[in-house]
Design an enzyme around this catalytic site. Structure first.
Site: not given
Length: 494
Positions: A176-177, A189-191, A194-195, A287
């Protein structure tokens, strides 16, 4: 090929002319991106910037800038061999008991590989040769790149984020960025699906108000890095998969500030926590879509410790309009996906994610169609079977006489075998990447399926067209006199 750490891999790349050392001073602010982008587009080597302007730490870019280097990182000689990695993952996803002695003998190599799955825990490790804590923590000593002119701040791009949910034994590794916002602060920044984000959500529910431990490893060995971007089964840890790729157990060491375990050979490790409720505005950043994304709020990662090797290397990349490194990874990992999909859907002949489709947003599938409506079943399967394709916006399904990797073939099938009203499937209100600004609502949008297969009874009432085929006898006769015709050499010579 086995690599104990990133440096083993760099040594091999250099021996094969796949690594270029750059001694000229280059600025991490924009200049490295310009050089890396030109190099990647030309199919060039990995780049080690030995003298970043204003920093004492080298920067590694373009490590996986060609599909061959991705394959090498997975211990394979070329991209086609990655199908074997996919077969192994398909086996692990749905292992079947041997059907007899011969089947048992055939599966022995797979069972032997499984022995490398458990991690090996070390008491001390290279990644903890130097330790910074308290006021000595300063992320600004790391040459974190600013990739594009309108980027909000320097951005960590290749960090392996290590998390563990409160009810899980295994750890999760995700990439993750992370935006730099202070000497000890980053934005994670994680969606939401996501884990790492799921682990955080479960932690907040189980431990309200308590800090969530987290670690980020930079510059791990290639098997561990690639394990974090490969579609491993949910029951298999990325460390275990890295052990399978490498052929030896993944060595880990316990963090100084938590019970999380990080790759022992990593170049740099960031340890710390997320304070529930502490958020910050992230972005904008250029991006992999080729656009700047919108600003959104994400959790703040507070770094309490930085551990590293004595002469650490910072591993970085950039993302932009394809081709970029994520697109190259997508081309290589495409070969891993095929056997996994074929395990569930044996009728699938090929599966292709065109790099110009921004890694995963468009998929082309070819199949052996067996009944009316079959293509639509495969479409739904692509969207639902693997979590990696929940954000795929377009799925094109063709017959097996079409080359999924040749746009000439695919466009021919679309324009001759499709009726737009009958053969287009639209699904609204589905999960969509937050970076997809074309969707009407952030994170929620539609999907389109295109059935470009020949239609069966029940799908059409008309006589279906038969493809034109040459007479093989005539083709053979013309082959025999082709050189004598001298059409392309003005009659001069055979």
């Amino acid at each position: 090929m086995k690599y104990h750490d990133l440096r083993d891999f760099l040594t091999l790349l250099e021996q094969q002319g796949e690594l270029k050392r750059i001694t000229l001073a280059v600025d991490p602010h924009l200049e490295m991106t310009e050089i890396a982008d030109r190099t990647l587009r030309a199919g060039g080597p990995a780049l080690l910037f030995e003298n970043p302007k204003g920093y004492a730490m080298p920067v590694l870019c373009n490590l996986f800038g060609t599909p061959r280097r991705v394959a090498m990182g997975m211990g394979q000689e070329d991209v086609t061999a990655l199908r074997e990695v996919g077969k192994l993952l398909a086996f692990l996803k749905e292992p079947e008991p041997p059907k007899g002695f011969r089947d048992l003998f055939d599966k022995l190599p797979q069972f032997k590989q499984v022995l490398n799955m458990p991690t090996k825990r070390l008491r001390g490790a290279p990644c903890q040769q130097k330790v910074f804590s308290g006021d000595d923590v300063d992320l600004q000593r790391i040459p974190i790149m600013t990739c594009w002119p309108e980027d909000a701040a320097p951005l960590i791009t290749w960090g392996l984020t290590v998390t563990r949910g409160p009810h899980k034994e295994r750890q999760n590794l995700g990439i993750y960025r992370q935006q730099l916002i202070g000497k000890n602060k980053l934005i994670m920044r994680w969606l939401s699906h996501r884990g790492g984000a799921l682990d955080f959500q479960e932690w907040c529910a189980a431990h309200p108000g308590e800090r969530f431990p987290i670690a980020v490893a930079l510059g791990a060995d290639p098997a561990t890095i690639l394990g974090a971007v490969t579609p491993v089964p949910d029951t298999l840890s990325e460390y275990a998969f890295a052990g399978l790729l490498r052929g030896t157990k993944t060595e880990v060491v316990k963090c100084l500030s938590s019970d999380l375990e990080v790759p022992a050979s990593a170049e740099i490790v960031l340890e710390g926590y997320i304070e529930p409720g502490e958020m910050a505005a992230e972005g904008p950043y250029g991006d992999h879509t080729g656009y700047y994304n919108e600003v959104d709020n994400f959790p703040v990662f507070t770094v309490t410790h930085i551990t590293q090797r004595e002469d650490a290397i910072y591993h970085s990349t950039y993302t932009g309009r394809p081709p970029d490194e994520p697109a190259v990874l997508g081309v290589a990992l495409n070969e891993v996906f095929v056997p996994i999909l074929q395990k569930q859907f044996p009728e699938i002949v090929d599966f292709y994610l065109p790099p110009e489709g921004c890694s995963y947003r468009l998929a082309v599938v070819t199949m052996k169609k067996q009944y009316a409506g079959h293509a639509k079943r495969v479409m739904m399967g692509v969207w639902s079977f693997l979590r990696q394709f929940m954000y795929t916006k377009f799925v094109i399904v063709c017959d097996d006489d079409v080359n999924a990797r040749d746009w000439n073939d695919v466009i021919w099938a679309i324009t001759t075998r499709m009726d737009p009203a009958r053969d287009t499937v639209l699904v609204e209100n589905t999960p969509i990447d937050y970076l997809d600004f074309a969707s009407p609502i952030s994170g929620l949008g539609s999907k389109m399926g295109l059935d470009a297969t020949n239609k069966w009874p029940g799908e059409t009432q008309r006589e279906w067209g038969r493809p034109i085929k040459k007479d093989p006898e005539v083709t053979a006769r013309i082959d025999a006199i082709w050189d004598e015709l001298a059409i392309f050499n003005d009659g001069k010579g055979a």
